[in-house]
Design a protein around this motif. Structure first.
Motif, PDB file in Angstrom:
ATOM      1  N   GLN A 199     -36.931  16.563  99.238  1.00 24.04           N
ATOM      2  CA  GLN A 199     -37.224  17.877  98.652  1.00 24.04           C
ATOM      3  C   GLN A 199     -36.741  18.952  99.609  1.00 24.04           C
ATOM      4  O   GLN A 199     -37.109  18.940 100.788  1.00 24.04           O
ATOM      5  CB  GLN A 199     -38.723  18.075  98.450  1.00 24.04           C
ATOM      6  N   THR A 200     -35.915  19.847  99.105  1.00 23.67           N
ATOM      7  CA  THR A 200     -35.507  21.012  99.887  1.00 23.67           C
ATOM      8  C   THR A 200     -35.845  22.251  99.070  1.00 23.67           C
ATOM      9  O   THR A 200     -36.339  22.148  97.946  1.00 23.67           O
ATOM     10  CB  THR A 200     -33.996  21.010 100.192  1.00 23.67           C
ATOM     11  N   THR A 201     -35.537  23.396  99.621  1.00 27.43           N
ATOM     12  CA  THR A 201     -35.744  24.636  98.862  1.00 27.43           C
ATOM     13  C   THR A 201     -34.745  24.756  97.719  1.00 27.43           C
ATOM     14  O   THR A 201     -34.929  25.568  96.828  1.00 27.43           O
ATOM     15  CB  THR A 201     -35.632  25.861  99.794  1.00 27.43           C
ATOM     16  N   GLU A 202     -33.701  23.902  97.721  1.00 33.27           N
ATOM     17  CA  GLU A 202     -32.661  23.983  96.695  1.00 33.27           C
ATOM     18  C   GLU A 202     -32.682  22.855  95.668  1.00 33.27           C
ATOM     19  O   GLU A 202     -32.183  23.022  94.567  1.00 33.27           O
ATOM     20  CB  GLU A 202     -31.291  24.011  97.358  1.00 33.27           C
ATOM     21  N   PHE A 203     -33.239  21.688  96.007  1.00 30.54           N
ATOM     22  CA  PHE A 203     -33.199  20.561  95.069  1.00 30.54           C
ATOM     23  C   PHE A 203     -34.268  19.531  95.407  1.00 30.54           C
ATOM     24  O   PHE A 203     -34.840  19.539  96.498  1.00 30.54           O
ATOM     25  CB  PHE A 203     -31.817  19.895  95.052  1.00 30.54           C
ATOM     26  N   VAL A 204     -34.476  18.625  94.443  1.00 34.97           N
ATOM     27  CA  VAL A 204     -35.280  17.420  94.646  1.00 34.97           C
ATOM     28  C   VAL A 204     -34.427  16.259  94.159  1.00 34.97           C
ATOM     29  O   VAL A 204     -33.926  16.282  93.029  1.00 34.97           O
ATOM     30  CB  VAL A 204     -36.612  17.467  93.857  1.00 34.97           C
ATOM     31  N   LYS A 205     -34.250  15.246  95.017  1.00 36.15           N
ATOM     32  CA  LYS A 205     -33.499  14.052  94.634  1.00 36.15           C
ATOM     33  C   LYS A 205     -34.356  12.833  94.937  1.00 36.15           C
ATOM     34  O   LYS A 205     -35.066  12.797  95.937  1.00 36.15           O
ATOM     35  CB  LYS A 205     -32.184  13.958  95.395  1.00 36.15           C
ATOM     36  N   ARG A 206     -34.254  11.845  94.067  1.00 36.49           N
ATOM     37  CA  ARG A 206     -35.044  10.623  94.210  1.00 36.49           C
ATOM     38  C   ARG A 206     -34.137   9.430  93.950  1.00 36.49           C
ATOM     39  O   ARG A 206     -33.336   9.451  93.030  1.00 36.49           O
ATOM     40  CB  ARG A 206     -36.189  10.645  93.203  1.00 36.49           C
ATOM     41  N   ILE A 207     -34.311   8.377  94.780  1.00 34.14           N
ATOM     42  CA  ILE A 207     -33.499   7.167  94.620  1.00 34.14           C
ATOM     43  C   ILE A 207     -34.401   5.942  94.849  1.00 34.14           C
ATOM     44  O   ILE A 207     -35.317   5.987  95.662  1.00 34.14           O
ATOM     45  CB  ILE A 207     -32.279   7.183  95.564  1.00 34.14           C
ATOM     46  N   LYS A 208     -34.106   4.879  94.120  1.00 38.22           N
ATOM     47  CA  LYS A 208     -34.922   3.653  94.188  1.00 38.22           C
ATOM     48  C   LYS A 208     -34.358   2.719  95.253  1.00 38.22           C
ATOM     49  O   LYS A 208     -33.148   2.626  95.440  1.00 38.22           O
ATOM     50  CB  LYS A 208     -34.894   2.969  92.831  1.00 38.22           C
ATOM     51  N   PHE A 209     -35.276   2.021  95.949  1.00 42.65           N
ATOM     52  CA  PHE A 209     -34.854   0.964  96.861  1.00 42.65           C
ATOM     53  C   PHE A 209     -35.900  -0.144  96.839  1.00 42.65           C
ATOM     54  O   PHE A 209     -37.016   0.031  96.365  1.00 42.65           O
ATOM     55  CB  PHE A 209     -34.615   1.485  98.287  1.00 42.65           C
ATOM     56  N   VAL A 210     -35.517  -1.296  97.369  1.00 39.06           N
ATOM     57  CA  VAL A 210     -36.379  -2.478  97.383  1.00 39.06           C
ATOM     58  C   VAL A 210     -36.691  -2.843  98.827  1.00 39.06           C
ATOM     59  O   VAL A 210     -35.778  -2.938  99.659  1.00 39.06           O
ATOM     60  CB  VAL A 210     -35.696  -3.663  96.672  1.00 39.06           C
ATOM     61  N   LYS A 211     -37.965  -3.052  99.112  1.00 41.18           N
ATOM     62  CA  LYS A 211     -38.435  -3.575 100.410  1.00 41.18           C
ATOM     63  C   LYS A 211     -38.652  -5.068 100.217  1.00 41.18           C
ATOM     64  O   LYS A 211     -39.421  -5.475  99.356  1.00 41.18           O
ATOM     65  CB  LYS A 211     -39.726  -2.881 100.838  1.00 41.18           C
TER      66      LYS A 211
END
Length: 83
Positions: free
Chosen positions: A69-81
Protein backbone atom coordinates in the motif's frame (compact mmCIF):
# COMPACT_ATOMS: atom_id res chain seq x y z
CA UNK A 1 5.16 -6.60 -8.46
CA UNK A 2 6.82 -10.03 -8.16
CA UNK A 3 7.23 -12.54 -5.32
CA UNK A 4 9.97 -15.13 -5.58
CA UNK A 5 10.59 -17.93 -5.01
CA UNK A 6 7.01 -19.07 -5.22
CA UNK A 7 6.37 -21.47 -3.54
CA UNK A 8 8.65 -20.25 -0.75
CA UNK A 9 10.00 -22.08 2.28
CA UNK A 10 12.12 -19.76 4.41
CA UNK A 11 12.24 -16.38 2.70
CA UNK A 12 10.38 -14.50 0.03
CA UNK A 13 11.70 -11.64 -2.03
CA UNK A 14 9.26 -8.97 -3.10
CA UNK A 15 10.20 -6.64 -5.93
CA UNK A 16 8.13 -3.68 -7.05
CA UNK A 17 8.59 -0.42 -8.92
CA UNK A 18 7.55 3.06 -7.86
CA UNK A 19 7.15 5.84 -10.40
CA UNK A 20 7.03 8.60 -7.78
CA UNK A 21 8.25 9.15 -4.25
CA UNK A 22 5.58 8.15 -1.73
CA UNK A 23 5.23 9.42 1.80
CA UNK A 24 3.95 6.13 3.16
CA UNK A 25 4.52 2.54 2.03
CA UNK A 26 3.10 -0.35 4.05
CA UNK A 27 3.27 -4.10 3.54
CA UNK A 28 0.71 -6.65 4.77
CA UNK A 29 0.79 -10.42 4.57
CA UNK A 30 -2.79 -11.69 4.54
CA UNK A 31 -4.09 -15.23 5.07
CA UNK A 32 -6.77 -16.70 2.82
CA UNK A 33 -9.40 -16.00 5.49
CA UNK A 34 -8.58 -12.28 5.31
CA UNK A 35 -6.54 -11.93 8.53
CA UNK A 36 -3.49 -9.70 8.41
CA UNK A 37 -0.79 -11.98 9.83
CA UNK A 38 2.19 -9.65 9.39
CA UNK A 39 2.61 -5.91 8.82
CA UNK A 40 5.57 -3.69 8.07
CA UNK A 41 4.69 0.00 8.30
CA UNK A 42 6.46 3.02 6.84
CA UNK A 43 8.89 1.15 4.60
CA UNK A 44 11.79 3.14 3.20
CA UNK A 45 11.32 3.06 -0.57
CA UNK A 46 12.84 4.76 -3.59
CA UNK A 47 11.64 5.87 -6.99
CA UNK A 48 12.34 2.97 -9.35
CA UNK A 49 13.03 -0.63 -8.39
CA UNK A 50 12.62 -1.78 -4.76
CA UNK A 51 13.27 -5.24 -3.29
CA UNK A 52 12.39 -6.55 0.17
CA UNK A 53 13.25 -9.88 1.77
CA UNK A 54 10.75 -11.28 4.28
CA UNK A 55 11.42 -14.15 6.70
CA UNK A 56 8.66 -16.76 6.30
CA UNK A 57 9.84 -19.39 8.80
CA UNK A 58 7.24 -18.53 11.46
CA UNK A 59 4.32 -18.88 9.03
CA UNK A 60 2.38 -22.11 8.58
CA UNK A 61 2.29 -23.78 5.18
CA UNK A 62 -0.48 -22.41 3.01
CA UNK A 63 -1.59 -19.71 0.61
CA UNK A 64 -1.03 -16.05 1.48
CA UNK A 65 -1.30 -12.67 -0.18
CA UNK A 66 1.31 -9.96 0.09
CA UNK A 67 -0.11 -6.46 -0.24
CA UNK A 68 1.81 -3.24 -0.85
CA UNK A 69 0.00 0.00 0.00
CA UNK A 70 1.35 3.40 -0.98
CA UNK A 71 -0.24 6.81 -1.22
CA UNK A 72 -0.68 6.08 -4.95
CA UNK A 73 -1.81 2.43 -5.20
CA UNK A 74 -2.60 -0.88 -3.54
CA UNK A 75 -1.28 -4.08 -5.14
CA UNK A 76 -1.79 -7.63 -3.95
CA UNK A 77 -0.19 -10.88 -5.15
CA UNK A 78 -0.64 -14.51 -4.08
CA UNK A 79 2.17 -16.78 -2.94
CA UNK A 80 2.51 -20.21 -1.35
CA UNK A 81 4.44 -21.01 1.85
CA UNK A 82 5.61 -24.62 1.64
CA UNK A 83 8.38 -26.49 3.48
Amino acid sequence: MHVYPNPASRMINLSFDLTAQTEKTNLNIISTDGRIVHTISNLKTNIGSNTLTIDMERFDNGIYFVEIQTTEFVKRIKFVKQE
